[in-house]
Scaffold this active site. Structure first.
Site, PDB file in Angstrom:
ATOM      1  N   TYR A 187      39.842  28.077  40.008  1.00  0.00           N
ATOM      2  CA  TYR A 187      41.393  28.583  39.294  1.00  0.00           C
ATOM      3  C   TYR A 187      42.317  29.362  39.791  1.00  0.00           C
ATOM      4  O   TYR A 187      42.921  30.192  40.506  1.00  0.00           O
ATOM      5  CB  TYR A 187      40.633  28.626  38.075  1.00  0.00           C
ATOM      6  CG  TYR A 187      40.333  27.281  36.979  1.00  0.00           C
ATOM      7  CD1 TYR A 187      41.571  26.442  36.694  1.00  0.00           C
ATOM      8  CD2 TYR A 187      39.202  27.569  36.779  1.00  0.00           C
ATOM      9  CE1 TYR A 187      40.584  24.872  36.548  1.00  0.00           C
ATOM     10  CE2 TYR A 187      39.133  26.437  36.867  1.00  0.00           C
ATOM     11  CZ  TYR A 187      39.308  25.053  35.972  1.00  0.00           C
ATOM     12  OH  TYR A 187      39.223  23.716  35.579  1.00  0.00           O
TER      13      TYR A 187
ATOM     14  N   ARG B 222      44.968  31.521  34.122  1.00  0.00           N
ATOM     15  CA  ARG B 222      44.728  30.062  32.694  1.00  0.00           C
ATOM     16  C   ARG B 222      46.134  29.424  33.025  1.00  0.00           C
ATOM     17  O   ARG B 222      45.361  27.636  32.276  1.00  0.00           O
ATOM     18  CB  ARG B 222      44.905  30.718  31.315  1.00  0.00           C
ATOM     19  CG  ARG B 222      43.838  31.735  31.249  1.00  0.00           C
ATOM     20  CD  ARG B 222      43.815  32.819  29.324  1.00  0.00           C
ATOM     21  NE  ARG B 222      43.038  33.301  29.110  1.00  0.00           N
ATOM     22  CZ  ARG B 222      42.754  33.994  28.114  1.00  0.00           C
ATOM     23  NH1 ARG B 222      43.829  34.732  27.138  1.00  0.00           N
ATOM     24  NH2 ARG B 222      41.704  34.343  28.108  1.00  0.00           N
TER      25      ARG B 222
ATOM     26  N   CYS C  31      42.428  17.329  40.913  1.00  0.00           N
ATOM     27  CA  CYS C  31      42.689  18.200  40.348  1.00  0.00           C
ATOM     28  C   CYS C  31      40.811  18.656  40.240  1.00  0.00           C
ATOM     29  O   CYS C  31      40.109  19.772  39.096  1.00  0.00           O
ATOM     30  CB  CYS C  31      42.864  18.307  38.527  1.00  0.00           C
ATOM     31  SG  CYS C  31      42.277  16.935  37.379  1.00  0.00           S
TER      32      CYS C  31
ATOM     33  N   SER D  52      34.899  30.624  38.517  1.00  0.00           N
ATOM     34  CA  SER D  52      34.553  31.386  39.659  1.00  0.00           C
ATOM     35  C   SER D  52      33.522  31.954  40.392  1.00  0.00           C
ATOM     36  O   SER D  52      32.968  32.469  41.745  1.00  0.00           O
ATOM     37  CB  SER D  52      35.207  32.794  39.232  1.00  0.00           C
ATOM     38  OG  SER D  52      34.955  33.528  38.302  1.00  0.00           O
TER      39      SER D  52
END
Length: 296
Positions: free
Chosen positions: A227, A241, A258, A264
């Site tokens: 992300y 976020r 997606c 992470s």
């Protein structure tokens, strides 16, 4: 250390000034604001304000104002029958200010956004895949919906819910001659490991969401991203976020990948259609790479 207190004071002062600028932009989004004007207001140089504002908020002061204006524009557009009224209420000044700036994109035409697809014909088809039922829907511009579900009825209901004012019709040769081929190609990718089809897409979302989705479309077939990497990739490093939210709101599953976005620490994270499907799709991507790799 003797310099820590002054450094903290300077940081707090800078943060206060940046917040003052942001609040001023929000309150005067319809006005013509210049960087020089904003810098004078908080007694900073324009270049320093530009650097610090972008570092703090992830976008320039101008882009921040544009985002606020676009929010006003959308709200006015949905509440009004006049596109021009919405444009001027938001402070763009002319239609060219909305349509003529690269990257300022509603994800659909203003009229379509205002009327939630009214006047559009959207055809759909449903098929069985090894990951469950899959529905695909398309406009004359391309695929606007591709989602997994538990039943035909649930998927058709989801299409109606997504495009409330559109005319929703089952696929046939008259309304959607290409849709059967498109959903079959996607099923071949999901169920049999064929290459992912490169289909035309009719993406519908906010400017930020479309930025995220377009970034994902550029990922190589075997690549994944965290992300944070996606946020950095669209030059909004603090919007991690928001990236996760954009992934969750993607209505064109697999084609906009997606499922390739991980936490992470390398763990799967969430997925709108379940982590089992996410893991299966990632395995599918990996097998495609192994098939394509030359023997050593």
């Amino acid at each position: 250390m003797p310099t820590s207190a002054p450094t903290n004071m300077a940081a707090n002062l800078s943060a206060d000034r940046l917040l003052k600028v942001a609040r001023y932009i929000e309150a005067h989004a319809q006005d013509k604001l210049t960087l020089q004007q904003l810098a004078q207001m908080v007694e900073l140089s324009p270049s320093y304000l530009q650097r610090q504002f972008k570092q703090a908020f992830g976008v320039s002061a101008k882009a921040y104002q544009d985002a606020i204006r676009l929010g006003i524009y959308k709200q006015t557009l949905q509440a009004s029958n006049a596109t021009s009224e919405a444009i001027y209420a938001a402070g763009f000044g002319s239609t060219s200010r909305v349509y003529g700036v690269p990257g300022r994109n509603l994800g659909m035409s203003p009229k379509a956004y205002q009327k939630a697809g009214q006047g559009q014909v959207i055809a759909y088809a449903v098929c069985n895949t090894k990951l469950g039922k899959l529905a695909m829907a398309a406009t004359d511009k391309g695929v606007c919906f591709a989602q997994f579900g538990d039943s035909d009825a649930a998927l058709i209901e989801a299409i109606h819910r997504e495009f409330k004012a559109a005319t929703i019709v089952p696929s046939d040769n008259q309304n959607s001659p290409l849709l059967a081929a498109w959903i079959n190609a996607l099923n071949q990718h999901i169920s049999h490991g064929d290459d992912k089809p490169n289909l035309p897409l009719d993406m519908r979302g906010t400017v930020f969401q479309i930025q995220v989705w377009e970034f994902l479309l550029q990922l190589p077939p075997n690549a994944t991203a965290t992300y944070s990497q996606v946020a950095n990739g669209i030059n909004k490093p603090k919007a991690v976020r928001a990236v996760a939210s954009a992934c969750a709101k993607n209505t064109i599953g697999v084609l906009i990948p997606c499922h390739k976005v991980l936490r992470s620490d390398g763990s799967l994270g969430g997925y709108r259609w379940g982590t089992d499907r996410k893991q299966a799709l990632l395995r599918n991507d990996a097998s495609l790479q192994q098939t394509a790799s030359p023997a050593s």
